[in-house]
Design a protein around this motif. Sequence first.
Motif, short mmCIF file in Angstrom:
data_model
loop_
_atom_site.label_atom_id
_atom_site.label_comp_id
_atom_site.label_asym_id
_atom_site.label_seq_id
_atom_site.Cartn_x
_atom_site.Cartn_y
_atom_site.Cartn_z
N VAL A 100 0.28 -8.36 -1.42
CA VAL A 100 0.41 -9.81 -1.29
C VAL A 100 -0.72 -10.42 -0.48
N ASP A 101 -1.05 -9.81 0.61
CA ASP A 101 -2.00 -10.41 1.54
C ASP A 101 -3.44 -10.30 1.02
N LYS A 102 -4.23 -11.27 1.41
CA LYS A 102 -5.66 -11.23 1.10
C LYS A 102 -6.31 -10.03 1.76
N VAL A 103 -5.94 -9.75 3.01
CA VAL A 103 -6.45 -8.59 3.74
C VAL A 103 -5.27 -7.92 4.42
N SER A 104 -5.18 -6.58 4.30
CA SER A 104 -4.08 -5.84 4.95
C SER A 104 -4.65 -4.57 5.57
N ILE A 105 -3.90 -3.99 6.51
CA ILE A 105 -4.33 -2.77 7.20
C ILE A 105 -3.14 -1.85 7.38
N VAL A 106 -3.34 -0.54 7.20
CA VAL A 106 -2.29 0.48 7.38
C VAL A 106 -2.92 1.67 8.09
N ASP A 107 -2.24 2.15 9.15
CA ASP A 107 -2.74 3.28 9.92
C ASP A 107 -1.94 4.53 9.56
N ASP A 108 -2.64 5.65 9.41
CA ASP A 108 -2.00 6.95 9.15
C ASP A 108 -2.49 7.93 10.21
N PRO A 109 -1.76 8.06 11.34
CA PRO A 109 -2.22 8.94 12.42
C PRO A 109 -2.18 10.42 12.06
N VAL A 110 -1.41 10.77 11.04
CA VAL A 110 -1.37 12.18 10.61
C VAL A 110 -2.69 12.55 9.93
N GLN A 111 -3.16 11.70 9.03
CA GLN A 111 -4.43 11.94 8.34
C GLN A 111 -5.63 11.43 9.14
N LEU A 112 -5.38 10.77 10.27
CA LEU A 112 -6.43 10.25 11.15
C LEU A 112 -7.33 9.27 10.40
N VAL A 113 -6.71 8.29 9.74
CA VAL A 113 -7.46 7.28 9.01
C VAL A 113 -6.63 6.00 8.95
N PHE A 114 -7.28 4.86 9.10
CA PHE A 114 -6.59 3.60 8.81
C PHE A 114 -7.34 2.93 7.66
N THR A 115 -6.56 2.29 6.77
CA THR A 115 -7.06 1.77 5.51
C THR A 115 -6.94 0.26 5.45
#
Length: 327
Positions: A72-87
């Motif tokens: 939905v959002d124009k810009v979004s962010i998701v963190d994955d501390p297990v894989q050590l990456v935020f997208t």
Amino acid sequence: MCNIHLHSTSAVLCGLTTEKQFDILEGRSLTIPCHYEPQYASYVKYWCRGKMREFCTSLTRTDDPHTSNAAVDKVSIVDDPVQLVFTVVMNDLKEDDSGWYMCGMEVGGLWSADVSAYTYISVIHGMLVNSPLIGEEGSSVKAECLYSKRFRESEKKWCRKDDLGSCVSTGSERSREDTSVSISDDRTGAFSVTLKKLQMNDTGWYWCSAGQEKKFVHLLVTSRPTTASVTSPPPPSQDDAHQSVTGELWSMHSHILGALLVCFSVMFLVGLAILARRLWIMQKQVPVLRHIKEVKARLTERPTDDGDLQNAAVVFINRECPDVHMY
């Protein structure tokens, strides 16, 4: 790309990395991965526009629950501390969205700067195409021509360079197919072209177009590898095997018999030579022996006086000479 910074442990670290540049067609979505080191797993991550932290406009943060819906959002962010990456996901990009952006992590503290990594996003109004194309003789190859949002309703074409008679277009049916080429448009941002039954003379430059936009593509047709078929001989039958073994034994026996025959021949010739020499010697002795017998006979016939030594005779026999001398 990452920024090297001085951490509180006085070690030079590259704690955050991402791609240096992204090229994307207008109207599409882009996903940006930002990789970090394990010690930053619990830190707040953010995405902002700009190349300096002090002047970087924040677009989304992991501690803001209202900026995490990528659909939905124009810009979004998701963190994955297990894989050590935020997208970070950016939707429906426009040409004016092109520019510098930054992945960041808030380290906090008076003497510690945020950890950051920069990237450049280029939003293109036009087309992109996979090139070069490589196909084997007799096979097929597929070209993907991507176009920006404003070309969705435009006519799509595929042509060989400098040969307008070779052009094929989608037309009103959005697709076309014949024995050598097929073209199909999904009306969502891409049309595909499949070249069939490739020949060596198909190698060359082509172009695909959407509206007035055109992109060149090079096609290379490689020759089909020729593999010489090797036919293994059939396994020998039992009769053939028996004949082969018999032939080998006969050949071996022939060599042995030949050697024995040569030996017997040599021995026979040597024996003949010895026998011939003995016969020759005996033939020479026959006249001498006959003469000796005659002399003995004469002496026997003459009376002798045992006391008269003057009537004594001495016979000397020379085997090499047939004469007998009496004294």
